[in-house]
Design a protein around this motif. Structure first.
Motif, short mmCIF file in Angstrom:
data_model
loop_
_atom_site.label_atom_id
_atom_site.label_comp_id
_atom_site.label_asym_id
_atom_site.label_seq_id
_atom_site.Cartn_x
_atom_site.Cartn_y
_atom_site.Cartn_z
N SER A 1 0.83 -1.21 0.00
CA SER A 1 0.00 0.00 0.00
C SER A 1 0.86 1.26 0.00
CB SER A 1 -0.94 -0.01 1.20
OG SER A 1 -1.66 1.18 1.27
N GLU A 2 1.91 1.26 0.82
CA GLU A 2 2.81 2.42 0.87
C GLU A 2 3.50 2.64 -0.48
OE1 GLU A 2 3.53 4.75 3.27
OE2 GLU A 2 1.85 3.90 4.36
N ILE A 3 3.94 1.56 -1.10
CA ILE A 3 4.58 1.66 -2.43
C ILE A 3 3.58 2.20 -3.45
CG2 ILE A 3 5.57 0.32 -4.33
CD1 ILE A 3 6.82 -1.52 -2.17
N SER A 4 2.38 1.64 -3.45
CA SER A 4 1.34 2.07 -4.41
C SER A 4 0.98 3.54 -4.22
CB SER A 4 0.08 1.22 -4.25
OG SER A 4 0.35 -0.12 -4.52
N THR A 5 0.81 3.95 -2.98
CA THR A 5 0.44 5.34 -2.69
C THR A 5 1.53 6.30 -3.16
OG1 THR A 5 -0.89 4.66 -0.80
CG2 THR A 5 -0.18 6.95 -0.85
N ALA A 6 2.77 5.97 -2.86
CA ALA A 6 3.88 6.83 -3.27
C ALA A 6 3.94 6.95 -4.79
CB ALA A 6 5.20 6.29 -2.72
N LEU A 7 3.79 5.84 -5.49
CA LEU A 7 3.84 5.87 -6.95
C LEU A 7 2.67 6.65 -7.53
CD1 LEU A 7 5.00 2.20 -7.56
CD2 LEU A 7 6.34 4.28 -7.99
N ALA A 8 1.49 6.48 -6.96
CA ALA A 8 0.31 7.21 -7.45
C ALA A 8 0.49 8.72 -7.28
CB ALA A 8 -0.94 6.74 -6.71
N GLN A 9 1.26 9.13 -6.28
CA GLN A 9 1.52 10.55 -6.05
C GLN A 9 2.71 11.05 -6.87
OE1 GLN A 9 1.98 10.73 -1.78
NE2 GLN A 9 -0.22 10.60 -1.43
N GLY A 10 3.28 10.19 -7.71
CA GLY A 10 4.37 10.59 -8.58
C GLY A 10 5.74 10.49 -7.95
N GLU A 11 5.83 9.92 -6.77
CA GLU A 11 7.12 9.77 -6.09
C GLU A 11 7.83 8.51 -6.61
OE1 GLU A 11 6.74 9.86 -1.79
OE2 GLU A 11 4.93 11.08 -1.98
#
Length: 109
Positions: free
Chosen positions: A35-45
């Motif tokens: 979830s942390e990986i997905s959230t970061a990627l969705a935010q462009g990080e």
């Protein structure tokens, strides 16, 4: 060579075996990490996992593609794509595995 797919359940079981958490805690930990990986990627990080590789999101502009069957030009809309770059350590582990398979007489293609 037969393709294998590693599932969330298998990853969770590996965490359970290696770390010693309960099965539920292992599954929750895995879900939290993903979830942390997905959230970061969705935010462009970008997400970098040392000794494994890095994930990033790249924006692609609109372009003209071609239908291979008909040859008709079709616009391809702008989009964001996920990019994974393996670390040098991961690349060498993969290539060492190929070398091992070749030395054991197994087919590598």
């Amino acid at each position: 060579m037969a393709e294998k797919t590693i599932t969330r359940a298998q990853l969770s079981e590996a965490v359970y075996q290696e770390v010693g958490l309960s099965r539920n805690e292992s599954a929750d930990l895995l879900e939290l990490v993903l979830s942390e990986i997905s959230t970061a990627l969705a935010q462009g990080e970008a997400v970098k996992i040392s000794s494994f590789g890095s994930f990033s999101v790249r924006s692609k502009a609109q372009r003209v593609g071609r239908n291979p069957k008909t040859g008709e030009e079709v616009p391809i809309m702008p989009r964001r794509v996920l990019v994974f770059r393996p670390s040098q350590l991961l690349k060498s582990r993969i290539n060492d595995g190929l070398d091992e398979m070749a030395s054991n007489g197994k087919k590598t293609t």
